[in-house]
Motif scaffolding. Sequence first.
Motif, PDB file in Angstrom:
ATOM      1  N   PRO A 294     -39.138  37.351  -4.505  1.00 16.70           N
ATOM      2  CA  PRO A 294     -38.525  37.635  -3.232  1.00 16.70           C
ATOM      3  C   PRO A 294     -39.646  37.035  -1.821  1.00 16.70           C
TER       4      PRO A 294
ATOM      5  N   SER B 167     -40.996  31.944  -2.310  1.00 23.05           N
ATOM      6  CA  SER B 167     -39.048  31.023  -2.451  1.00 23.05           C
ATOM      7  C   SER B 167     -38.558  31.329  -0.837  1.00 23.05           C
TER       8      SER B 167
ATOM      9  N   PHE C 130     -35.755  34.200   1.366  1.00 23.56           N
ATOM     10  CA  PHE C 130     -35.242  34.272   0.593  1.00 23.56           C
ATOM     11  C   PHE C 130     -34.255  35.041   1.275  1.00 23.56           C
TER      12      PHE C 130
END
Length: 588
Positions: free
Chosen positions: A30, A34, A483
């Motif tokens: 995360p 991402s 994220f």
Amino acid sequence: MKKLRRLARALPYAVFVLLLGASWLGWIEPYVDSGRELMVPWRVAQGERLYADVHFHHGPLAPWLGAASDALFGRSLPARTAIAGLLALIQLVALDRIARGLLVAERAALATSLAVAAAFFVRPGGWMFPFSVDCAIAVAALTWAVLLAGSGPRSWDGAAAFCLLAATLARVEMGLAGIAIVTVHVLARREPLRLLRLAFFPLAAGAAAYAAVSYGIPRERLVEDGWLRVLDPPEAFRNVYRAYAGLDRLGLRAAELALAGVMLVLAAALVCLAAAAASRVEAPADRALEAAACAVLAVAAWVTLRPPASLAGTLALLPPLVRPVPPLIAAAAVWRLALRILRREPAGLLARVPDAVLWLAGFFATRILLTGGYGGPYGSFFLPLPLVLAAAGIFALADRLGASPAIGPRLPRLAGAALGIFLIARSAAVVLSYRGPGWAAVATPAGSIRLPEPVAGATRDAFAGLSRVPPGGTLAGFPEAGFFAYALGLRGPFRTEQFFPGHLDAAGEQRAIAVLREHPPDVLLFANVLAVGEGQRAFGTDYLRALDAAARAGSATVAIYGPGARPGARIGDPEFFVELRVPKAPKP
């Protein structure tokens, strides 16, 4: 026999499904990349313009795919993962077809399965949620392009050209490299008319697409924040390229390469000695010798997977056995090019490999030249094709040595058994890495993920803390928080989704500070994540110190989670934390 071949052909896909299940929902990291991979397409789907409104350093194809997914399914981690899984399967089929063009069914299945087990599911990165979807698209498209153009009939040139176009629209530098490889391949075969499809079409169509997405955007912005960044990458980006190729610590990587080579030579010597001894005794002693050699290799593999406490520290220093693969494949590609320049036919262990396939594998190998192994974001993409060709070379060498009276015909079978043990060991390592203790589920509004502790607990607590942000609110994160923004449907105040080295120059840092002061976000999130390879590691200490100071001066901590939670925690501290801060109330 036909049934056995059908079963063999299914092996790579069985390994893929096995490791898919073992790693289920554990692919996403995360806090690194991402956020960019999720938020850039989401912002495009919301109407923002790529490169003009949204900072992105690669081609438009990956954001377009992600934006189409978000437009159809909303913010959905499963939908985004399905795109990545489809790309993984596309690459797997290409590798399988290349292997079957070089080897008999059983050997081809083993070679492709090795590529899956050694590279497809490594973390961070991996094919199921890649650190860079554009890189995954480019690798898969280029692999299919050289497969179709290098070994297929001319009627496949149109499909190969579209693959080259896809690679160019994903990563312009990789697409151009693929076009160059195919061009040299075609010219070496003295078929220049094929270049109308294989080179002119992807170049012309790609140029038109990039002109369209760049219309009205100043060239300076495209170089600074857009797809033309490849023309002038900052020093931090160059450091990353050197680090992932192993050229930043040349002495250490060369020593690791030598050690891995010694380990492989010892394993090969054991297999050769067992083959030679087995060819000189009667049954059942011959099979006993073969079994003993396989048992020694299996025990060695088991010890590396489950080392005793007294050996754990030492074994942790051993480099991956595949470390010699990239330099060997790169050298083979250069040698093939030299032979073509001299107008000589290829010979040797990889003589059957089509030129374009070998040159592409060599190109991939240079990206991980001294670091090929079981980790790192680039290894997932660039290692599989070189691994397939390396396995083909091992089988060719085993056949050649097995034909000599000194070693005997048992060697090819033992070589296959040794590779089979390696396949089992790598598959087991992937299973153990994802199914070991300390993993926990984290539910988000966009889908669930699994993370290792203590990251899982801190992430879960951060989601609970962020749940108080009103719908449509704003979130800024350092080094990134995309994220969380994607999962919660929050907006970001900046053009960029990441604050790692090289993303902002001095002027860009001042613009970001101005945005913070003029439009302070509802929440700021600081995660104790370090940059890897850029040469500067800690946000606020090693780089972007002014931005960090401005963000902290204008906000106050409301919560901090994780084992590193303490007053005054800073990125770069020994233990992980996630800190939430809100703007300070203006003075009366």
